[in-house]
Design an enzyme around this catalytic site. Structure first.
Site, PDB file in Angstrom:
ATOM      1  N   LYS A   7     -44.219 -48.619 -94.831  1.00  0.00           N
ATOM      2  CA  LYS A   7     -43.480 -48.339 -93.553  1.00  0.00           C
ATOM      3  C   LYS A   7     -43.031 -49.310 -92.635  1.00  0.00           C
ATOM      4  CE  LYS A   7     -41.548 -45.041 -90.849  1.00  0.00           C
ATOM      5  NZ  LYS A   7     -41.982 -44.850 -89.270  1.00  0.00           N
ATOM      6  N   GLY A  64     -43.659 -37.034 -76.751  1.00  0.00           N
ATOM      7  CA  GLY A  64     -42.038 -37.567 -77.160  1.00  0.00           C
ATOM      8  C   GLY A  64     -41.733 -36.417 -78.040  1.00  0.00           C
ATOM      9  N   ASN A  75     -35.720 -52.187 -87.774  1.00  0.00           N
ATOM     10  CA  ASN A  75     -35.666 -51.961 -86.071  1.00  0.00           C
ATOM     11  C   ASN A  75     -35.084 -52.974 -85.522  1.00  0.00           C
ATOM     12  OD1 ASN A  75     -37.297 -49.561 -87.153  1.00  0.00           O
ATOM     13  ND2 ASN A  75     -38.614 -49.475 -85.424  1.00  0.00           N
ATOM     14  N   GLY A  82     -49.219 -37.518 -76.131  1.00  0.00           N
ATOM     15  CA  GLY A  82     -48.091 -38.085 -75.780  1.00  0.00           C
ATOM     16  C   GLY A  82     -46.874 -37.190 -76.313  1.00  0.00           C
ATOM     17  N   ASN A 111     -28.435 -46.850 -87.760  1.00  0.00           N
ATOM     18  CA  ASN A 111     -29.231 -47.343 -89.017  1.00  0.00           C
ATOM     19  C   ASN A 111     -28.079 -47.498 -90.186  1.00  0.00           C
ATOM     20  OD1 ASN A 111     -31.461 -47.147 -87.442  1.00  0.00           O
ATOM     21  ND2 ASN A 111     -32.327 -45.355 -88.767  1.00  0.00           N
TER      22      ASN A 111
END
Ligand code: KPL
Length: 310
Positions: free
Chosen positions: A186, A9, A194, A7, A204
């Site tokens: 977390k 990203g 979120n 991945g 945020n």
């Protein structure tokens, strides 16, 4: 040890670059051939928190092509992208390989355990900030630390020795035998920030301006704390609350990953964040109306793409 960062990203590019710089035998696995080609041609363009940038040569492979068998796979794809990857992972890993989950949310471990029963599963919880820039660029927006630990106890392993080794080479990682508790912490933070940032379409820091925010923080966290308690994890609501406010302030100018996904019309990780709490609550008899409401609202919003941000 042959390593894949699966991945490419923001987190995948950051870790790919770091592992190359640390001299590790690493491949970056991309979702598209286009990104593979660009990475092989141009390398990763890494911008440090100081603003300095450099290009790091990497070996990239496309997920659908032949590649060497790996001993360790850092899974940096979103939770939503994981299910179709699981059969591929089984083919690309050596027997008894290790998987390191680097995603937000919880809930995919069971799928991995069922499909790759011989593999060792580790989880990483990170406080680092990274932002993808174009196809091969990543901006390291904030220094932090990454804690890694096995999801199911066990003794000293090759991966644990590897973590200690790379931490001595200056990579900001630490072995943590209590990774479950950190993962829940977390998760609790993600359960608040979120969905609220994505539903209200604010960064945020924008949440701190809402009058209702303290009430929502308390109610969401209370449900998470009670759900975690049922699995044997003790969390403090007050400590979590402090962390939520601290992260909102420290990352005030960031758009949460869920706000990003929703604005781009991509599926969000809501099922593995608030949705996970709802499922766990049902199993253990804990009521989770706030998390349930946020789950439903985000699922509804996923149906209407790309609205303007407030
Ligand atoms: O993890 C995050 C995310 O955006 O997914 C937070 C902690 C909310 C930071 O943006």
């Amino acid at each position: 040890m042959k390593i894949a960062v699966w991945g490419a990203g923001a987190i995948g590019l950051l870790w790919g670059a770091r592992l190359v710089l640390a001299g590790e035998d690493v491949f970056l696995v991309t979702r598209t051939r286009k990104q593979r080609d660009e990475l092989n041609r141009n390398g990763i363009n890494l911008t440090e928190p100081s603003g300095a940038s450099c290009c790091i040569s990497v070996r990239a492979v496309w997920a659908g092509e032949k590649m060497p068998p790996f001993d360790l796979v850092l899974l940096t794809v979103k939770q939503t992208a994981l299910p179709p990857l699981v059969p591929l992972l089984a083919q690309r890993c050596r027997q008894g390989a290790s998987l390191l989950l680097m995603q937000n949310g919880m809930g995919q471990e069971d799928l991995l355990k069922a499909e790759a029963p011989g593999d060792h599963i580790y989880r990483a919880v990170t406080t680092e900030g990274a932002l993808r820039e174009g196809t091969v660029g990543v901006i390291h927006t904030g220094m932090g630390e990454t804690h890694i630990g096995p999801i199911e106890g066990g003794g000293e392993t090759r991966v644990i020795r590897w973590i200690r080794g790379i931490s001595h080479q200056g990579l900001p990682v630490a072995f943590n035998s209590g990774i479950d508790r950190l993962t829940w912490q977390k998760l609790a933070i993600n359960c608040v920030i979120n969905p609220l940032t994505s539903l209200f379409r604010v960064k945020n820091g924008g949440l701190l301006a809402f009058d209702f925010f303290p009430y929502w923080v308390d109610s969401i966290l209370e449900e998470v704390v009670r759900t975690a308690e049922e699995t044997g994890i003790h969390l403090s609501r007050e400590e979590l609350k402090e962390k939520v406010y601290h992260i909102c302030a420290r990352t005030a100018d960031n758009r949460s990953s869920m706000l990003e996904d929703l604005s781009r019309g991509k599926p969000t990780e809501i099922s593995f964040i608030n949705g996970f709490i709802v499922r766990q609550g049902k199993q253990s008899g804990v009521k989770t109306p706030m998390n349930g409401l946020l789950y439903d609202l985000v699922r509804t919003a996923e149906g209407s793409h790309g609205e303007a941000e407030v």
